[in-house]
Design a protein around this motif. Sequence first.
Motif, PDB file in Angstrom:
ATOM      1  N   ASN B  71       0.823  -1.214   0.000  1.00  0.00           N
ATOM      2  CA  ASN B  71       0.000   0.000   0.000  1.00  0.00           C
ATOM      3  C   ASN B  71       0.855   1.261   0.000  1.00  0.00           C
ATOM      4  O   ASN B  71       0.543   2.224  -0.697  1.00  0.00           O
ATOM      5  CB  ASN B  71      -0.922   0.009   1.223  1.00  0.00           C
ATOM      6  N   VAL B  72       1.923   1.244   0.794  1.00  0.00           N
ATOM      7  CA  VAL B  72       2.787   2.423   0.875  1.00  0.00           C
ATOM      8  C   VAL B  72       3.410   2.708  -0.491  1.00  0.00           C
ATOM      9  O   VAL B  72       3.414   3.836  -0.967  1.00  0.00           O
ATOM     10  CB  VAL B  72       3.896   2.210   1.942  1.00  0.00           C
ATOM     11  N   PHE B  73       3.892   1.631  -1.125  1.00  0.00           N
ATOM     12  CA  PHE B  73       4.551   1.834  -2.418  1.00  0.00           C
ATOM     13  C   PHE B  73       3.559   2.350  -3.457  1.00  0.00           C
ATOM     14  O   PHE B  73       3.861   3.254  -4.237  1.00  0.00           O
ATOM     15  CB  PHE B  73       5.203   0.528  -2.885  1.00  0.00           C
ATOM     16  N   GLU B  74       2.358   1.797  -3.446  1.00  0.00           N
ATOM     17  CA  GLU B  74       1.361   2.226  -4.416  1.00  0.00           C
ATOM     18  C   GLU B  74       1.014   3.698  -4.224  1.00  0.00           C
ATOM     19  O   GLU B  74       0.943   4.471  -5.191  1.00  0.00           O
ATOM     20  CB  GLU B  74       0.112   1.357  -4.271  1.00  0.00           C
ATOM     21  N   ALA B  75       0.823   4.082  -2.955  1.00  0.00           N
ATOM     22  CA  ALA B  75       0.479   5.470  -2.670  1.00  0.00           C
ATOM     23  C   ALA B  75       1.603   6.396  -3.118  1.00  0.00           C
ATOM     24  O   ALA B  75       1.358   7.466  -3.683  1.00  0.00           O
ATOM     25  CB  ALA B  75       0.215   5.633  -1.175  1.00  0.00           C
ATOM     26  N   GLN B  76       2.827   5.958  -2.890  1.00  0.00           N
ATOM     27  CA  GLN B  76       3.986   6.780  -3.267  1.00  0.00           C
ATOM     28  C   GLN B  76       4.029   7.007  -4.782  1.00  0.00           C
ATOM     29  O   GLN B  76       4.265   8.113  -5.251  1.00  0.00           O
ATOM     30  CB  GLN B  76       5.250   6.068  -2.789  1.00  0.00           C
ATOM     31  N   VAL B  77       3.779   5.922  -5.535  1.00  0.00           N
ATOM     32  CA  VAL B  77       3.858   6.027  -6.987  1.00  0.00           C
ATOM     33  C   VAL B  77       2.729   6.892  -7.542  1.00  0.00           C
ATOM     34  O   VAL B  77       2.908   7.650  -8.496  1.00  0.00           O
ATOM     35  CB  VAL B  77       3.825   4.615  -7.614  1.00  0.00           C
ATOM     36  N   GLY B  82      -0.164  11.646 -10.013  1.00  0.00           N
ATOM     37  CA  GLY B  82       0.462  10.719 -10.952  1.00  0.00           C
ATOM     38  C   GLY B  82       1.517  11.345 -11.847  1.00  0.00           C
ATOM     39  O   GLY B  82       1.819  10.816 -12.916  1.00  0.00           O
ATOM     40  N   VAL B  83       2.111  12.464 -11.438  1.00  0.00           N
ATOM     41  CA  VAL B  83       3.134  13.132 -12.263  1.00  0.00           C
ATOM     42  C   VAL B  83       4.309  12.186 -12.511  1.00  0.00           C
ATOM     43  O   VAL B  83       4.734  11.969 -13.650  1.00  0.00           O
ATOM     44  CB  VAL B  83       3.637  14.423 -11.565  1.00  0.00           C
ATOM     45  N   GLU B  84       4.804  11.609 -11.424  1.00  0.00           N
ATOM     46  CA  GLU B  84       5.946  10.712 -11.514  1.00  0.00           C
ATOM     47  C   GLU B  84       5.581   9.462 -12.326  1.00  0.00           C
ATOM     48  O   GLU B  84       6.350   8.996 -13.172  1.00  0.00           O
ATOM     49  CB  GLU B  84       6.372  10.335 -10.075  1.00  0.00           C
ATOM     50  N   LEU B  85       4.390   8.964 -12.065  1.00  0.00           N
ATOM     51  CA  LEU B  85       3.923   7.766 -12.779  1.00  0.00           C
ATOM     52  C   LEU B  85       3.864   8.035 -14.279  1.00  0.00           C
ATOM     53  O   LEU B  85       4.306   7.217 -15.090  1.00  0.00           O
ATOM     54  CB  LEU B  85       2.545   7.378 -12.234  1.00  0.00           C
ATOM     55  N   LEU B  86       3.334   9.191 -14.635  1.00  0.00           N
ATOM     56  CA  LEU B  86       3.210   9.554 -16.049  1.00  0.00           C
ATOM     57  C   LEU B  86       4.591   9.597 -16.713  1.00  0.00           C
ATOM     58  O   LEU B  86       4.781   9.091 -17.820  1.00  0.00           O
ATOM     59  CB  LEU B  86       2.526  10.918 -16.152  1.00  0.00           C
ATOM     60  N   ARG B  87       5.554  10.190 -15.996  1.00  0.00           N
ATOM     61  CA  ARG B  87       6.899  10.290 -16.550  1.00  0.00           C
ATOM     62  C   ARG B  87       7.490   8.884 -16.775  1.00  0.00           C
ATOM     63  O   ARG B  87       8.009   8.568 -17.835  1.00  0.00           O
ATOM     64  CB  ARG B  87       7.788  11.082 -15.591  1.00  0.00           C
ATOM     65  N   LEU B  88       7.337   8.032 -15.739  1.00  0.00           N
ATOM     66  CA  LEU B  88       7.871   6.669 -15.832  1.00  0.00           C
ATOM     67  C   LEU B  88       7.275   5.917 -17.015  1.00  0.00           C
ATOM     68  O   LEU B  88       7.981   5.279 -17.790  1.00  0.00           O
ATOM     69  CB  LEU B  88       7.541   5.895 -14.546  1.00  0.00           C
ATOM     70  N   VAL B  89       5.955   6.013 -17.129  1.00  0.00           N
ATOM     71  CA  VAL B  89       5.262   5.250 -18.164  1.00  0.00           C
ATOM     72  C   VAL B  89       5.633   5.774 -19.541  1.00  0.00           C
ATOM     73  O   VAL B  89       5.964   4.997 -20.451  1.00  0.00           O
ATOM     74  CB  VAL B  89       3.728   5.315 -17.932  1.00  0.00           C
ATOM     75  N   ALA B  90       5.625   7.106 -19.689  1.00  0.00           N
ATOM     76  CA  ALA B  90       5.932   7.691 -21.000  1.00  0.00           C
ATOM     77  C   ALA B  90       7.355   7.357 -21.414  1.00  0.00           C
ATOM     78  O   ALA B  90       7.606   6.963 -22.559  1.00  0.00           O
ATOM     79  CB  ALA B  90       5.718   9.200 -20.950  1.00  0.00           C
TER      80      ALA B  90
END
Lengths: 519, 369
Positions: B71-77, B82-90
Amino acid sequence: MSTLRAFAAAQALAAGAAQPVATVRHLHLSRRPLVLIPLSMAGEANAPLAAMVGSAPGDGRLLIVPQPRNRDQRFAFATELAATLLPYVDAHRTGTEAVSVDRGRDVRYRYLDAPQLLVPNPAGVTFLRLLGRSTRFRRIDGEYPVPPQVPLLGRWLTFFAERAEHPGSSALVAMTQALTLHWATGQSAVEDLHLPALLSWIAPPAGLSGAEAAARAEDPSVCPPAGPATDPEFDNQLLAPAIEAYAAADDETARVEAYAQLEGLLRDQLTPTWELMWRGLGLLRALEPGARVSGRWDGDRDAFTAYADHLADGGAPQPRRDGAVAAAARLHRLERAAETYAVQRAYDDPLVMAEHRLTGEAFVGEVVLADPTRVDDSGRRPVLRPRIQLVTTEPVLVPVGASMSSPTRPGQKARVVFVTPAADGKVEVVLELSGGMGRGLTATPGSVPEVGQRLCYTTLSEAYVPGGAFPAVEETPWTHGGPPAAGPAADSATDGAAGGALRVAAELKPEPEPDEEWA
Amino acid sequence: MTSSEQRLATIRGAVPPQRHNARTIAALTGNPGCTRRAVLDGAGVDKPLLAERVGFPARFGQSRFAITRGNVFEAQVKADGGVELLRLVAERLGVPVPAAASWTDLGDGDDPAGRARRSAALLTEALPPAPTDHDEPAALFDHPMLGLEVAGQRVHLEPDLVAARLAGRFHVVEIKSFPVIDGQADPAKLAAAAVQSAVYVLALRELLAAQSVDPQLVSPEVVLVCPRDFTNQPVAHLLDVRKQLLVVRRQLDRMDRLDTLLTDVPADFTADPAADPETLAGSLAQVPARYAPECLASCELAYFCRHEARGQTGALGRPVREALGGIADLDEVLALAGGQRAADPEQEEAAALLRAAARLRADALTATA
C-alpha cells in the motif's frame, strides 16, 4: 526425474519412509561448517529480520533487526553477521599446499581447507545472494559510509552464492538439496523444499511413520518454516505487535524489555530449524563420501584461494551483471561442471550408475571370453589391443565403434566391436581395450579383465575435455552486442530497443546510490 | 435464470456467489483440466470455507508487513496526481512525456454497475476517431471498474491499477511492490503479475468493444511499476502479455461451456458449506479433481484433494508419474514392478521399465550392503 528416482519415491510412499537414492555421500562436509539460517521481513526487498549463525550445535548466535525497515539497522545486521562470517572465512587461510600446473612446469598454491556455509533451502541461498548484492558495492567513505566489513561481507556472500550455482560445489549448500540428493521421500519436490517435512520422512521421531511426521511438520505452529520467509500468522499475531512495542518504547528500560521480547520470539522461530540443520548434517555425515568428492572439494579450495587472492590484491567487487563474453564463459564453465558432476556421481555410486543402466547408457555383464595378448599390427607399428566378450541381460543401446569405459578401470578405453543379441534376451558385447596396460606388447597382470569377472561399462567418460575458447572482451562479436563502449552510452542505446521481455532502466552510475529512502 | 445458473445456485447453497477478482481468474488458468475446480469456481463457491468444513483448511495467510509495504509503495507512486507515474510510463513507452495529463479516480461512489458505467463512459469519452492523433491529451484513470463474463456471470473487477491513455493507446499500468534487482524479478511473482495484467487487458478490451471502440487500442504490453533494487524508487518495465491473454481467454471460454461439464456432475452434488462435512466430502468425491503438487500454491481446496490423491503417483508430481510409465496408481506400479501382476498389453512397455527399475535398484542396494 529419472525412472529410478521416481520408483524410489513410489517405494518411499508405500513404505511411509524415505528411501536411499545414493549409496555414498556426493558432497564434501567440512569438519566445522558454518550453519546460517536467515529470516527476512515479508514484503521488503530482502530486508534481514534475523539470523542464527554458528559452527557448532551449541554455539548458535542469534542476530536480530528490531526495525527491519531501518537502513542503519540493516547495516548494523550486516556488520554483526560479518563479525561471525569473516573470521570464520579467514580461519581457513592458514596452511597452503603446492599444486603443479602446466604439466609440472609451474606451481601454484592453494589453501588446505576452505569455508563451507550451510543454509536450510535454496531460498536461503537466494537470500544470501541478494544480501551480497545489497552490501558489496557499499562505500566506506562519502555521504553514507558503512563499516569496511560490510562490503567485504557482500563480496564473500556473492562468492558463496556464485559457487552454489556451480554443480558439484560444496562451498554453500542448501540442506534440502543435500538431503534430496541422497534420499527420495513419498512427497513431491515442492513439498521437499520444506526442511521439517523432508527430515520427517528421512528420520521420523519415534512412534511415527515418515508420512505421519511430515504431515505434522507442515503445521507452521508446530514447525516454524525454515525461512527466509516467516509464517504470515506469526507475523500478524506475534511479530508485528512486538516490533510496534519496540518502536513505541520511549525509555531505555522499556526498550530493553521490548528488545528481549522480540529476541525471544525470533529465537523460538529459529531454534527448531537450527536443530534440524544439525540433525540433517548428522545424517549426511553418516554416509561414506564418494571417491571423487575430495577432488571436487579441491575445486572449491581453488576457487576460495583465487578469490581470497583477488581480495588481497584489492580486486573489484563482482559486477552486477556479466558482460557478453564473461556470461558465455560462465555458462560454458557451469555446463562442463554439470557434465563432470553427473559422470563422477555415476562412477562413485552404483545406485546412480543404475539410472544410466536403465536408459541403456551403461550395462553390467560377465566376461565370458578374453584375449589379453591380441596385438593389432595393421598400423605402422603393432599395438596391444586385447578383446573381451561380455554377456549381459541388460539393454545395450550403444552403437558399434562407440567408446566406453568401466568405473573400476577409468584409465582404460573400450571400443565396441560387436553387439550381438543372443538367446533368452541376452546380449553379447565384444570390446577392444586400449590404455592402462603398461608399455610394450604384453599387458601387465590384472590390467585386462578375466573370464568370470562382472564389470560395468558405460559411455559416460571421465576423459578430460579441453575448455572452449572465448574472445577477449574488446573483441566481443557484433552478434553479442559488439565490444562494450567505454562509457555508459552503450547502456542507453540498448535500453530504448523494442522487445517484449522485461526491460530495465540501465544503471548509469558506477557507484551505488544510498538507500536513504528506507522509511 | 437459466437451468445452468439454477444448478450452480443449488450447488453453492443459500449464500451469494463469491466475487471473482483478477487473482482468482488468473488462478483459474493454473490447472485447466480440473473439473472439480471449474465447477466450484463457476458456481462461485466459498472454497476457503468449504475446505475448512471438510477438515482441510487452506493456508493462504498474508503477512501484514507485505500488505503495508504494498500500500505504501502504491500510494507513493500515485502521489501528486500521478506526475511521476506519467513520466515513468511515458519514458518506458518511448513517447514524449506529456506536459500534463488528466487524472481521473474512478474508484469512488455508487454500486458496481453504476461505477462500471461511469468507467466505460469516461474511459472512451473524447477518444479521437483515429488512434494516430498524437496531440490528444494524455489521461490516467485510477481504479477503473471493469467487468468480465466468467462462467456466464458478469464479474466486476476493481483493480488497483491505472489505465493510461498515451499517444492514442491504452496501457494497463500495474504497480507491484516486489523488487526488480539488476533487471531480475522473482520469476513466480512476475508470472503471476503477467497473468493478472492479462485479465485486466482482456476486461479493458471488452469494455472498449462494448462501446464500439476498437479493442486493439489496448496494448498487450503492460507497464509494470516496481521498486528498483533495494530502494523505494519506482522503475517501469514493459511486460508482453500476449501469451497470457490467450491462456486466460481459453480458460474463460471453457468456463462458458460449463453446461457441458455440468452434465457429468451428479444431480445431488452439493458444495453448500451449510451441509454436514461428511456429506460434503462424499459429494466432492463425485466430481473428479486433477490434483498436482502445484495446486498447493493456488487452490484453497488443495489439501483436501491431496489427501484424496494419496496412493496416486500424480500426487508426487507429474514428472514422477511420467517417469513411472504414466501408471496412475501406486499399488499398480509396485505390483507391476514386482511381477505380481500381469501387465495389460498397453502397459507392457511401462511394466518392463518398472521391472528393470526394481531389479536395478535392488541390485545396486544389495551390492553395497
